[in-house]
Design an enzyme around this catalytic site. Sequence first.
Site, PDB file in Angstrom:
ATOM      1  N   GLY A   1     -13.239   4.454  -7.596  1.00 28.15           N
ATOM      2  CA  GLY A   1     -12.055   4.446  -8.456  1.00 28.15           C
ATOM      3  C   GLY A   1     -12.431   4.710  -9.896  1.00 28.15           C
ATOM      4  O   GLY A   1     -12.660   5.850 -10.310  1.00 28.15           O
ATOM      5  N   GLY A   2     -12.560   3.642 -10.676  1.00 29.92           N
ATOM      6  CA  GLY A   2     -12.782   3.748 -12.121  1.00 29.92           C
ATOM      7  C   GLY A   2     -13.895   4.707 -12.516  1.00 29.92           C
ATOM      8  O   GLY A   2     -13.726   5.504 -13.450  1.00 29.92           O
TER       9      GLY A   2
ATOM     10  N   GLY B   1     -11.863  -2.581  -8.708  1.00 30.45           N
ATOM     11  CA  GLY B   1     -11.485  -2.633 -10.116  1.00 30.45           C
ATOM     12  C   GLY B   1     -11.879  -3.926 -10.812  1.00 30.45           C
ATOM     13  O   GLY B   1     -11.440  -4.203 -11.915  1.00 30.45           O
TER      14      GLY B   1
ATOM     15  N   GLU C   1      -3.952  -0.859  -2.554  1.00 34.35           N
ATOM     16  CA  GLU C   1      -2.888  -0.885  -3.564  1.00 34.35           C
ATOM     17  C   GLU C   1      -1.568  -0.399  -2.969  1.00 34.35           C
ATOM     18  O   GLU C   1      -0.498  -0.864  -3.339  1.00 34.35           O
ATOM     19  CB  GLU C   1      -3.311  -0.053  -4.786  1.00 34.35           C
ATOM     20  CG  GLU C   1      -4.390  -0.787  -5.579  1.00 34.35           C
ATOM     21  CD  GLU C   1      -5.341   0.090  -6.362  1.00 34.35           C
ATOM     22  OE1 GLU C   1      -5.057   1.300  -6.538  1.00 34.35           O
ATOM     23  OE2 GLU C   1      -6.397  -0.420  -6.798  1.00 34.35           O
TER      24      GLU C   1
ATOM     25  N   GLU D   1     -13.046  -1.186   1.842  1.00 34.59           N
ATOM     26  CA  GLU D   1     -12.893  -1.574   0.436  1.00 34.59           C
ATOM     27  C   GLU D   1     -12.424  -3.017   0.352  1.00 34.59           C
ATOM     28  O   GLU D   1     -11.219  -3.275   0.464  1.00 34.59           O
ATOM     29  CB  GLU D   1     -11.863  -0.673  -0.246  1.00 34.59           C
ATOM     30  CG  GLU D   1     -12.212   0.792  -0.245  1.00 34.59           C
ATOM     31  CD  GLU D   1     -11.534   1.511  -1.390  1.00 34.59           C
ATOM     32  OE1 GLU D   1     -12.241   2.080  -2.216  1.00 34.59           O
ATOM     33  OE2 GLU D   1     -10.293   1.475  -1.472  1.00 34.59           O
TER      34      GLU D   1
ATOM     35  N   HIS E   1      -4.570   2.763   1.249  1.00 37.29           N
ATOM     36  CA  HIS E   1      -5.323   2.086   0.187  1.00 37.29           C
ATOM     37  C   HIS E   1      -4.697   0.697  -0.020  1.00 37.29           C
ATOM     38  O   HIS E   1      -3.488   0.529   0.098  1.00 37.29           O
ATOM     39  CB  HIS E   1      -5.267   2.913  -1.103  1.00 37.29           C
ATOM     40  CG  HIS E   1      -6.190   2.383  -2.153  1.00 37.29           C
ATOM     41  ND1 HIS E   1      -5.883   1.280  -2.918  1.00 37.29           N
ATOM     42  CD2 HIS E   1      -7.430   2.777  -2.536  1.00 37.29           C
ATOM     43  CE1 HIS E   1      -6.901   1.026  -3.734  1.00 37.29           C
ATOM     44  NE2 HIS E   1      -7.848   1.916  -3.521  1.00 37.29           N
TER      45      HIS E   1
ATOM     46  N   ASN F   1     -11.210   8.534  -6.582  1.00 39.26           N
ATOM     47  CA  ASN F   1      -9.779   8.248  -6.515  1.00 39.26           C
ATOM     48  C   ASN F   1      -9.316   7.948  -7.938  1.00 39.26           C
ATOM     49  O   ASN F   1      -9.625   6.885  -8.473  1.00 39.26           O
ATOM     50  CB  ASN F   1      -9.563   7.035  -5.586  1.00 39.26           C
ATOM     51  CG  ASN F   1      -8.138   6.533  -5.593  1.00 39.26           C
ATOM     52  OD1 ASN F   1      -7.229   7.194  -6.116  1.00 39.26           O
ATOM     53  ND2 ASN F   1      -7.918   5.368  -5.007  1.00 39.26           N
TER      54      ASN F   1
ATOM     55  N   SER G   1     -15.811  -1.035  -6.994  1.00 43.43           N
ATOM     56  CA  SER G   1     -16.709  -1.122  -8.156  1.00 43.43           C
ATOM     57  C   SER G   1     -18.036  -0.403  -7.945  1.00 43.43           C
ATOM     58  O   SER G   1     -19.090  -0.866  -8.404  1.00 43.43           O
ATOM     59  CB  SER G   1     -16.943  -2.588  -8.556  1.00 43.43           C
ATOM     60  OG  SER G   1     -15.717  -3.186  -8.917  1.00 43.43           O
TER      61      SER G   1
ATOM     62  N   LYS H   1      -6.397   7.414  -8.903  1.00 44.02           N
ATOM     63  CA  LYS H   1      -5.224   6.524  -8.903  1.00 44.02           C
ATOM     64  C   LYS H   1      -4.161   7.103  -9.859  1.00 44.02           C
ATOM     65  O   LYS H   1      -4.057   8.309  -9.969  1.00 44.02           O
ATOM     66  CB  LYS H   1      -5.638   5.092  -9.257  1.00 44.02           C
ATOM     67  CG  LYS H   1      -6.788   4.608  -8.359  1.00 44.02           C
ATOM     68  CD  LYS H   1      -7.068   3.151  -8.492  1.00 44.02           C
ATOM     69  CE  LYS H   1      -8.206   2.784  -7.535  1.00 44.02           C
ATOM     70  NZ  LYS H   1      -8.497   1.352  -7.536  1.00 44.02           N
TER      71      LYS H   1
HETATM   72  P1  PGA Z   1     -12.935   0.890  -8.137  1.00 45.76           P
HETATM   73  O1  PGA Z   1     -11.804   1.323  -7.106  1.00 45.76           O
HETATM   74  O2  PGA Z   1     -14.116   1.781  -7.906  1.00 45.76           O
HETATM   75  O3  PGA Z   1     -12.309   1.076  -9.497  1.00 45.76           O
HETATM   76  O4  PGA Z   1     -13.260  -0.535  -7.853  1.00 45.76           O
HETATM   77  C1  PGA Z   1     -12.138   1.675  -5.792  1.00 45.76           C
HETATM   78  C2  PGA Z   1     -10.907   2.097  -5.046  1.00 45.76           C
HETATM   79  O5  PGA Z   1      -9.862   1.462  -5.185  1.00 45.76           O
HETATM   80  O6  PGA Z   1     -10.955   3.074  -4.278  1.00 45.76           O
END
Ligand code: PGA
Length: 250
Positions: free
Chosen positions: A235-236, A175, A101, A169, A99, A12, A214, A14
């Site tokens: 994500g990252g 993050g 967010e 999640e 999600h 993802n 993460s 983002k």
């Molecule tokens: P992250 O994000 O791997 O950067 O923690 C995961 C996500 O929000 O899907």
Amino acid sequence: MTPDVKLLIAGNWKMNGLTPALAELKTVAAALTKDISRRTDVLLCVPSTLISKAAAFCENSELRIGAQDCHANVSGAHTGDLSAEMLVDAGASAIIVGHSERRADHGETNAVVRAKAEASIRAGVLAIVCVGETAQERQSGKTLGIVGDQLSGSVPDSATAGTVVVAYEPVWAIGTGLTATADDVRDVHAYIRRELVLRFGAEGYKMRILYGGSVKPANAGELMAVANVDGALVGGASLKAVDFLGIIGV
Ligand code: PGA
């Protein structure tokens, strides 16, 4: 992992990535062999602005392209929104819905998320429905209650293993570099599995449950080995090909 269930590793991006970032995606696509894709589905959910270019790059590869959100309706007066059908038209084969967010930044309720998941199914693509508790909810012992409410409220009745994936999640792990322990993940994933089987019967055993928060090459192996963890939402670490490929095990 779950016996006879194919892993899904979904990235993802983002709100990250301009056209030059597609070089990373090309590297991922080039590294994916048929052998890898026989055991693992690999997906990158890029910003909507990149979907059609990304899909064109991946046309003859094992990498699939997804979107990060959609509107519930097919079309209409919803300035700035994109329908699931539009995203599919651009080249998406999956859509992340709910999600944390989106739930936090846009006030998306379980009912809204469910409508978006239904829209993804209507458009013929996989809905990745996200659930997860905040740090405060976990500290006050509400994790399973919150996840249970999100599951029952956000996953459509029409869901099948082919149309819906659940992503657990924990919000506090997204993050932050903090990862849930294997024991935490085992407990929540077992609970999600029970709920899916209660609601969908045998189909519930086949539905994939991803872990997100993460995930990186260093912890992916341990997390993927946990019972009922059928892949990851990343994500990252999905922004750099080398990290994302490390998670896939390439
Ligand atoms: P992250 O994000 O791997 O950067 O923690 C995961 C996500 O929000 O899907």
